[in-house]
Design a protein around this motif. Structure first.
Motif, PDB file in Angstrom:
ATOM      1  N   ASN A 184       0.691  -0.827   0.338  1.00 57.62           N
ATOM      2  CA  ASN A 184      -0.244   0.230   0.144  1.00 57.62           C
ATOM      3  C   ASN A 184       0.751   0.832   0.255  1.00 57.62           C
ATOM      4  N   GLU A 206      -5.479  -4.669  10.062  1.00 55.59           N
ATOM      5  CA  GLU A 206      -4.369  -4.299  10.564  1.00 55.59           C
ATOM      6  C   GLU A 206      -4.621  -3.705  11.189  1.00 55.59           C
ATOM      7  N   GLY A 211       2.494  -1.322   4.170  1.00 51.52           N
ATOM      8  CA  GLY A 211       2.583   0.116   4.399  1.00 51.52           C
ATOM      9  C   GLY A 211       4.021   0.287   3.937  1.00 51.52           C
ATOM     10  N   GLY A 212       4.631   1.111   4.689  1.00 54.72           N
ATOM     11  CA  GLY A 212       6.631   1.558   4.976  1.00 54.72           C
ATOM     12  C   GLY A 212       7.100   0.663   4.126  1.00 54.72           C
ATOM     13  N   LYS A 259      -0.093   4.391   0.357  1.00 53.41           N
ATOM     14  CA  LYS A 259      -0.359   5.443   0.275  1.00 53.41           C
ATOM     15  C   LYS A 259      -0.704   6.823  -0.905  1.00 53.41           C
ATOM     16  N   ILE A 313      -0.273   0.583  13.103  1.00 53.91           N
ATOM     17  CA  ILE A 313       0.105   1.234  11.860  1.00 53.91           C
ATOM     18  C   ILE A 313       1.608   2.192  11.570  1.00 53.91           C
ATOM     19  N   GLY A 314       2.136   1.977  10.404  1.00 53.32           N
ATOM     20  CA  GLY A 314       2.945   2.834  10.542  1.00 53.32           C
ATOM     21  C   GLY A 314       3.476   3.401  12.502  1.00 53.32           C
ATOM     22  N   HIS A 363      -9.574   1.078   4.883  1.00 55.42           N
ATOM     23  CA  HIS A 363      -8.459   1.621   4.714  1.00 55.42           C
ATOM     24  C   HIS A 363      -8.781   1.391   6.814  1.00 55.42           C
ATOM     25  N   GLY A 399       1.093  -4.240   9.331  1.00 52.55           N
ATOM     26  CA  GLY A 399       1.137  -3.738  10.882  1.00 52.55           C
ATOM     27  C   GLY A 399       2.371  -3.454  11.326  1.00 52.55           C
ATOM     28  N   SER A 400       3.525  -2.515  10.339  1.00 48.61           N
ATOM     29  CA  SER A 400       4.809  -2.000  10.345  1.00 48.61           C
ATOM     30  C   SER A 400       5.442  -3.340   9.737  1.00 48.61           C
ATOM     31  N   LEU A 437      -0.326  -7.252   4.475  1.00 45.79           N
ATOM     32  CA  LEU A 437      -0.998  -6.174   3.758  1.00 45.79           C
ATOM     33  C   LEU A 437       0.487  -5.036   4.537  1.00 45.79           C
TER      34      LEU A 437
HETATM   35  C1  PEP Z   1      -0.815   0.455   5.582  1.00 45.94           C
HETATM   36  O1  PEP Z   1      -1.093   0.699   5.742  1.00 45.94           O
HETATM   37  O2  PEP Z   1      -1.377  -0.650   5.630  1.00 45.94           O
HETATM   38  C2  PEP Z   1      -0.018  -0.519   6.869  1.00 45.94           C
HETATM   39  C3  PEP Z   1       0.019  -1.700   6.982  1.00 45.94           C
HETATM   40  O3  PEP Z   1       0.947   0.406   7.314  1.00 45.94           O
HETATM   41  P1  PEP Z   1       2.882  -0.415   7.397  1.00 45.94           P
HETATM   42  O4  PEP Z   1       3.137  -1.050   7.168  1.00 45.94           O
HETATM   43  O5  PEP Z   1       3.316   0.481   7.343  1.00 45.94           O
HETATM   44  O6  PEP Z   1       2.603  -0.001   9.144  1.00 45.94           O
END
Ligand code: PEP
Length: 249
Positions: free
Chosen positions: A9, A166, A232-233, A11, A171-172, A94, A210-211, A230
């Motif tokens: 993702n 998540e 993100g970063g 973003k 998350i993040g 999300h 989630g991270s 899933l």
């Molecule tokens: C997300 O945005 O779905 C996510 C899991 O972000 P991150 O991996 O950065 O926590």
């Protein structure tokens, strides 16, 4: 045995130049993986994404979808528009959409239905806040978020769909659920679906988000009910994302 799915993702990050580099690195670095791989990019980049990923096994996804088919909904993107760009996945609900854009579970359910109607694969994101976890109501919150979608599309709507657990607090933030915490919630989701249709419950991919990073992915993927991530970063760094894909292989 369920195939794992790793979805990035991005973003609201990227530029034509940055994307070109990242997508090219993903295509050349993916190699043989048994996992399915997708990247959910900002909508203006669908054409670029499809073009650079052409011929690779990596799919393209959207980060959002409108619950409406068409009309005076300024700024919205419909399921049929996504289909025209040959997008495979659509994130739905999300936590950033739920929190920052006040999407209710009912609205999320309508978005899920819109994706199904257009034969896109919805990735339904569910998760509890830190306060809810500390209050001991995590599974209740997740069950409620799933039930809102069940009320809209029924259990059959979950066939060929994906759920992403998540936890909002992960998350993040760099904090991740322990593999055991993730497994407990994933199992609860599968049990909830299993009560309605065991075949759909056994087949559905339930991702953790989630991270997720290269150094924690393998332990999370080793859990029985975790079918991928899933991301993100770490999806913004091609090498990190590829390592996570390898960990799922
Ligand atoms: C997300 O945005 O779905 C996510 C899991 O972000 P991150 O991996 O950065 O926590």
């Amino acid at each position: 045995m369920r195939q794992k799915l790793i979805a990035g993702n991005w973003k609201m990050h990227g530029s034509l130049a940055e994307n070109q580099t990242r997508l090219t690195q993903l295509v050349s670095g993916l190699g043989d993986t048994s996992a399915q791989v997708a990247v959910c990019v900002p909508a203006p980049y669908f054409t670029q994404c499809k073009s650079v990923l052409a011929g690779s096994a990596i799919q393209c996804g959207s980060q959002n979808i409108s619950e409406y088919e068409q009309g005076a909904y300024t700024g919205e993107i419909s399921a049929s528009m996504l289909k025209e760009f040959d997008v495979q996945y659509a994130l739905v609900g999300h936590s950033e959409r739920r929190e920052l854009f006040a999407e209710s579970s009912e609205q999320v359910a309508k978005k899920f239905a819109a994706a199904k109607q257009a034969r896109l694969i919805p990735v339904l994101c569910v998760g509890e806040t830190l306060e809810q976890r500390e209050a001991g109501i995590t599974e209740q919150v997740i069950a409620g978020q799933i039930s809102a979608v069940l009320d809209q599309v029924g259990i059959q709507g979950f066939a060929d769909s994906v759920v992403a657990y998540e936890p909002v607090w992960a998350i993040g933030t760099g904090k991740t659920a322990s593999p055991e915490q993730a497994q407990a919630v994933h199992k609860a989701i599968r049990v909830q679906l299993n009560a309605l249709n065991s075949e759909i419950a056994q087949k559905i991919q339930i991702l953790y988000g989630g991270s997720v990073k290269p150094n924690n992915a393998a332990a999370i993927f080793a859990q029985a009910d975790v079918d991928g991530a899933l991301v993100g970063g770490a999806a913004l760094n091609a090498q990190d994302f590829l390592q996570i894909c390898n960990a799922a292989s």
